[in-house]
Design a protein around this motif. Sequence first.
Motif, PDB file in Angstrom:
ATOM      1  N   ASP A   8      44.416  40.578  43.343  1.00 36.96           N
ATOM      2  CA  ASP A   8      44.582  40.961  44.748  1.00 36.96           C
ATOM      3  C   ASP A   8      43.423  41.892  45.105  1.00 36.96           C
ATOM      4  O   ASP A   8      43.276  42.969  44.515  1.00 36.96           O
ATOM      5  CB  ASP A   8      45.923  41.663  44.933  1.00 36.96           C
ATOM      6  N   ALA A   9      42.592  41.433  46.043  1.00 36.75           N
ATOM      7  CA  ALA A   9      41.413  42.229  46.399  1.00 36.75           C
ATOM      8  C   ALA A   9      41.034  41.971  47.858  1.00 36.75           C
ATOM      9  O   ALA A   9      41.264  40.893  48.392  1.00 36.75           O
ATOM     10  CB  ALA A   9      40.247  41.893  45.489  1.00 36.75           C
ATOM     11  N   ASN A  10      40.464  42.967  48.465  1.00 35.43           N
ATOM     12  CA  ASN A  10      39.958  42.829  49.828  1.00 35.43           C
ATOM     13  C   ASN A  10      38.711  43.695  49.949  1.00 35.43           C
ATOM     14  O   ASN A  10      38.815  44.932  49.842  1.00 35.43           O
ATOM     15  CB  ASN A  10      41.008  43.273  50.843  1.00 35.43           C
ATOM     16  N   PRO A  11      37.575  43.076  50.108  1.00 36.54           N
ATOM     17  CA  PRO A  11      37.314  41.639  50.292  1.00 36.54           C
ATOM     18  C   PRO A  11      37.613  40.841  49.002  1.00 36.54           C
ATOM     19  O   PRO A  11      37.797  41.404  47.948  1.00 36.54           O
ATOM     20  CB  PRO A  11      35.848  41.593  50.643  1.00 36.54           C
ATOM     21  N   THR A  12      37.633  39.504  49.177  1.00 38.72           N
ATOM     22  CA  THR A  12      37.960  38.613  48.075  1.00 38.72           C
ATOM     23  C   THR A  12      37.030  38.859  46.885  1.00 38.72           C
ATOM     24  O   THR A  12      35.819  39.031  47.048  1.00 38.72           O
ATOM     25  CB  THR A  12      37.854  37.160  48.520  1.00 38.72           C
ATOM     26  N   ALA A  13      37.625  38.815  45.683  1.00 36.90           N
ATOM     27  CA  ALA A  13      36.864  39.100  44.464  1.00 36.90           C
ATOM     28  C   ALA A  13      36.068  37.865  44.009  1.00 36.90           C
ATOM     29  O   ALA A  13      36.449  36.711  44.275  1.00 36.90           O
ATOM     30  CB  ALA A  13      37.806  39.540  43.355  1.00 36.90           C
ATOM     31  N   ASN A  14      35.006  38.121  43.352  1.00 40.77           N
ATOM     32  CA  ASN A  14      34.220  37.079  42.667  1.00 40.77           C
ATOM     33  C   ASN A  14      34.585  37.115  41.174  1.00 40.77           C
ATOM     34  O   ASN A  14      34.673  38.185  40.563  1.00 40.77           O
ATOM     35  CB  ASN A  14      32.730  37.334  42.850  1.00 40.77           C
ATOM     36  N   GLU A  53      32.750  44.499  46.309  1.00 46.89           N
ATOM     37  CA  GLU A  53      31.858  45.623  46.602  1.00 46.89           C
ATOM     38  C   GLU A  53      32.522  46.971  46.383  1.00 46.89           C
ATOM     39  O   GLU A  53      31.846  48.003  46.322  1.00 46.89           O
ATOM     40  CB  GLU A  53      31.365  45.535  48.053  1.00 46.89           C
ATOM     41  N   LEU A  54      33.823  46.944  46.202  1.00 48.47           N
ATOM     42  CA  LEU A  54      34.544  48.202  46.011  1.00 48.47           C
ATOM     43  C   LEU A  54      34.892  48.485  44.553  1.00 48.47           C
ATOM     44  O   LEU A  54      35.368  49.571  44.232  1.00 48.47           O
ATOM     45  CB  LEU A  54      35.832  48.195  46.841  1.00 48.47           C
ATOM     46  N   GLY A  55      34.684  47.472  43.667  1.00 48.91           N
ATOM     47  CA  GLY A  55      34.999  47.755  42.269  1.00 48.91           C
ATOM     48  C   GLY A  55      35.058  46.489  41.390  1.00 48.91           C
ATOM     49  O   GLY A  55      34.804  45.359  41.844  1.00 48.91           O
ATOM     50  N   ARG A  56      35.420  46.730  40.180  1.00 51.42           N
ATOM     51  CA  ARG A  56      35.427  45.644  39.182  1.00 51.42           C
ATOM     52  C   ARG A  56      36.584  45.868  38.203  1.00 51.42           C
ATOM     53  O   ARG A  56      36.873  47.001  37.824  1.00 51.42           O
ATOM     54  CB  ARG A  56      34.089  45.617  38.436  1.00 51.42           C
ATOM     55  N   ILE A  57      37.192  44.742  37.792  1.00 49.05           N
ATOM     56  CA  ILE A  57      38.265  44.787  36.816  1.00 49.05           C
ATOM     57  C   ILE A  57      38.175  43.529  35.944  1.00 49.05           C
ATOM     58  O   ILE A  57      37.715  42.484  36.417  1.00 49.05           O
ATOM     59  CB  ILE A  57      39.649  44.893  37.501  1.00 49.05           C
TER      60      ILE A  57
END
Length: 233
Positions: A8-14, A53-57
């Motif tokens: 679940d991410a906004n904007p959509t995750a890559n 653009e807001l983070g990585r997991i």
Amino acid sequence: MTLTCSTDANPTANYTWYKENGNFISLNKGPQLVFSSIQSSDSAEYFCTAENELGRISKNVFINVKYAPKLPSVSVSPSAEIEEGSSVTLTCSSDANPAAKYTWYKKNEDSPKASGQIYNITDFRAEHSGSYYCGAQNKLGRSNSTLHLSVVADTSPMIVNITRFSVVVLGLIPLLLVCLWMRKKKTVSSTSEANEPIETVELESGPDYTNLSDLNMVSAEQDEEPEEQEDLV
């Protein structure tokens, strides 16, 4: 097999998929990683990374591919030709998941000879010669590999016999030479005696008389000679 990654991410995750093989290898961009025909070499740990653009997991998953035993590799120590009375060790190994169990058989014999990855034969004899095969088995299948063993005679007694024979022959050679020398000497002696000159006695022969009348005339002459001698006296 398909691996799917979502978050679940906004904007959509890559999404990016990685495989850990000593280091991380990038495999695919996108939420899914598809294996069209999975292989034993695909067993590994995989990582899915979701990033915006807001983070990585990231999240990891381990794939354990199970398979039947591959063709076993069989080795023999010390060699495939074993001297009689020596020991031999057979070793069997196979790539399998789960791990294979090993059973040893001899060709044309129904009962197994041994179980386990290693099979030891002590005091190897002629009756041990033949074809052996190792069976590697797990719940997914079985695979066999064959090995032929042959015994060679112990060369120690042969070497001893050859040595004894050589000693006997060497001992007989001087005796043979002496016998030949004595025989040659005897032959030369006989030849010398045969070559000595033979003494002959020649008898003087009287005059030849061609016929009996000549002989009578001589006899008559010899009878007249005394009468002539008496006249001279």
